[in-house]
Design a protein around this motif. Structure first.
Motif, PDB file in Angstrom:
ATOM      1  N   GLY A 110      70.489  33.637  82.873  1.00 25.41           N
ATOM      2  CA  GLY A 110      71.364  32.831  83.821  1.00 25.41           C
ATOM      3  C   GLY A 110      70.397  31.885  84.486  1.00 25.41           C
ATOM      4  O   GLY A 110      70.712  30.562  84.560  1.00 25.41           O
ATOM      5  N   ALA A 111      69.008  32.176  84.798  1.00 25.96           N
ATOM      6  CA  ALA A 111      67.993  31.233  85.247  1.00 25.96           C
ATOM      7  C   ALA A 111      67.526  30.253  84.321  1.00 25.96           C
ATOM      8  O   ALA A 111      67.334  29.090  84.694  1.00 25.96           O
ATOM      9  N   ALA A 112      67.549  30.499  83.093  1.00 21.40           N
ATOM     10  CA  ALA A 112      67.060  29.556  82.054  1.00 21.40           C
ATOM     11  C   ALA A 112      68.184  28.479  81.914  1.00 21.40           C
ATOM     12  O   ALA A 112      67.807  27.336  81.631  1.00 21.40           O
ATOM     13  N   SER A 113      69.527  28.710  82.064  1.00 20.67           N
ATOM     14  CA  SER A 113      70.484  27.679  81.958  1.00 20.67           C
ATOM     15  C   SER A 113      71.634  28.051  82.812  1.00 20.67           C
ATOM     16  O   SER A 113      72.474  29.053  82.495  1.00 20.67           O
ATOM     17  N   ALA A 114      71.905  27.037  83.769  1.00 19.09           N
ATOM     18  CA  ALA A 114      73.151  27.422  84.471  1.00 19.09           C
ATOM     19  C   ALA A 114      74.603  27.368  83.550  1.00 19.09           C
ATOM     20  O   ALA A 114      75.411  27.842  84.174  1.00 19.09           O
ATOM     21  N   ASP A 115      74.546  26.476  82.710  1.00 21.80           N
ATOM     22  CA  ASP A 115      75.477  26.238  81.926  1.00 21.80           C
ATOM     23  C   ASP A 115      75.672  26.914  80.644  1.00 21.80           C
ATOM     24  O   ASP A 115      76.910  26.933  80.091  1.00 21.80           O
ATOM     25  N   GLY A 116      74.826  27.531  80.444  1.00 21.24           N
ATOM     26  CA  GLY A 116      74.886  28.501  79.312  1.00 21.24           C
ATOM     27  C   GLY A 116      74.497  27.997  77.875  1.00 21.24           C
ATOM     28  O   GLY A 116      74.483  28.629  76.772  1.00 21.24           O
ATOM     29  N   THR A 117      74.020  26.711  77.951  1.00 22.29           N
ATOM     30  CA  THR A 117      73.705  26.098  76.751  1.00 22.29           C
ATOM     31  C   THR A 117      72.085  26.218  76.188  1.00 22.29           C
ATOM     32  O   THR A 117      71.731  25.721  75.202  1.00 22.29           O
ATOM     33  N   GLY A 118      71.383  26.545  77.285  1.00 20.72           N
ATOM     34  CA  GLY A 118      69.970  26.730  76.990  1.00 20.72           C
ATOM     35  C   GLY A 118      69.136  25.431  77.422  1.00 20.72           C
ATOM     36  O   GLY A 118      68.043  25.326  77.343  1.00 20.72           O
ATOM     37  N   LYS A 119      70.016  24.316  77.649  1.00 20.91           N
ATOM     38  CA  LYS A 119      69.365  23.021  78.053  1.00 20.91           C
ATOM     39  C   LYS A 119      69.303  22.850  79.467  1.00 20.91           C
ATOM     40  O   LYS A 119      70.279  23.061  80.277  1.00 20.91           O
ATOM     41  N   GLN A 120      68.263  22.258  79.941  1.00 20.66           N
ATOM     42  CA  GLN A 120      68.245  21.951  81.420  1.00 20.66           C
ATOM     43  C   GLN A 120      68.880  20.515  81.711  1.00 20.66           C
ATOM     44  O   GLN A 120      68.940  19.733  80.784  1.00 20.66           O
ATOM     45  N   PRO A 121      69.569  20.453  82.742  1.00 20.96           N
ATOM     46  CA  PRO A 121      70.292  19.236  82.939  1.00 20.96           C
ATOM     47  C   PRO A 121      69.281  18.141  83.197  1.00 20.96           C
ATOM     48  O   PRO A 121      68.161  18.262  83.508  1.00 20.96           O
ATOM     49  N   SER A 122      69.812  16.831  82.762  1.00 19.95           N
ATOM     50  CA  SER A 122      68.976  15.845  82.635  1.00 19.95           C
ATOM     51  C   SER A 122      68.909  14.818  83.736  1.00 19.95           C
ATOM     52  O   SER A 122      68.253  13.894  83.967  1.00 19.95           O
ATOM     53  N   GLY A 123      69.651  15.465  84.891  1.00 20.23           N
ATOM     54  CA  GLY A 123      69.591  14.807  85.955  1.00 20.23           C
ATOM     55  C   GLY A 123      70.882  13.826  86.249  1.00 20.23           C
ATOM     56  O   GLY A 123      72.100  13.996  85.488  1.00 20.23           O
ATOM     57  N   ALA A 124      70.701  12.789  86.928  1.00 24.36           N
ATOM     58  CA  ALA A 124      72.105  11.731  87.251  1.00 24.36           C
ATOM     59  C   ALA A 124      72.032  10.882  86.006  1.00 24.36           C
ATOM     60  O   ALA A 124      71.139  10.668  85.381  1.00 24.36           O
ATOM     61  N   PRO A 125      73.359  10.518  85.798  1.00 19.40           N
ATOM     62  CA  PRO A 125      73.465   9.314  84.592  1.00 19.40           C
ATOM     63  C   PRO A 125      72.668   8.144  84.998  1.00 19.40           C
ATOM     64  O   PRO A 125      72.424   7.764  85.872  1.00 19.40           O
ATOM     65  N   THR A 126      72.419   7.815  83.715  1.00 18.70           N
ATOM     66  CA  THR A 126      71.547   6.558  83.807  1.00 18.70           C
ATOM     67  C   THR A 126      72.374   5.191  83.450  1.00 18.70           C
ATOM     68  O   THR A 126      71.756   4.176  83.657  1.00 18.70           O
ATOM     69  N   GLY A 127      73.505   5.140  82.892  1.00 20.75           N
ATOM     70  CA  GLY A 127      74.568   3.971  82.795  1.00 20.75           C
ATOM     71  C   GLY A 127      75.900   4.663  82.996  1.00 20.75           C
ATOM     72  O   GLY A 127      76.162   5.754  83.454  1.00 20.75           O
TER      73      GLY A 127
END
Length: 143
Positions: free
Chosen positions: A33-50
């Motif tokens: 659960g600590a590795a990924s809050a959404d369960g995908t294994g990917k870390q969120p990239s932050g705010a949208p850039t566009g």
């Protein structure tokens, strides 16, 4: 092999072994659960850039085709599955048969289906404006 199948082991040892096993499982689940809050294994990239204009410009033709197809189905005759006319016919059959519960259910579906037409027509108009914007702005490449 479960701890209950080991009668030779003292009860305290069986309990301790069970607790340790549960703690290990909990630790593994916590780490996952600590590795990924959404369960995908990917870390969120932050705010949208566009604003996603480039992706929208790319998908606009397919979206337009989908809206056309849905409107064509909704406006079809009584032989067309998913059409308003077909559902109206089903409502009238339920009413003439005295099936009030079925009539109410189908009538609610009919009301919703009728409300889809102006919503989709509005989206179609908005999408046409987006497609014009995309053509004049290099398919959203600046975004």
């Amino acid at each position: 092999m479960s701890s209950t199948s080991r009668p030779w082991m003292p009860a305290a040892s069986r309990t301790r072994r069970t607790v340790v096993s549960l703690m290990a499982v909990g630790a593994l689940l916590g780490a996952a659960g600590a590795a990924s809050a959404d369960g995908t294994g990917k870390q969120p990239s932050g705010a949208p850039t566009g604003d996603g204009a480039k992706a929208l410009c790319k998908r606009a033709p397919k979206i337009d085709q989908r809206i056309d197809r849905i409107l064509e189905r909704l406006n079809g005759d009584a032989s067309q599955r998913g059409s308003i006319a077909r559902l109206e016919e089903r409502v009238s059959r339920a009413k003439s048969a005295g099936h009030t519960a079925v009539e109410t259910y189908l009538n609610d579906r009919l009301t919703f289906r009728r409300s889809l037409v102006p919503t989709l027509q509005g989206r179609q108009k908005d999408l046409a404006d987006v497609e014009k914007w995309c053509e004049s702005n290099g398919e959203g490449a600046d975004s």
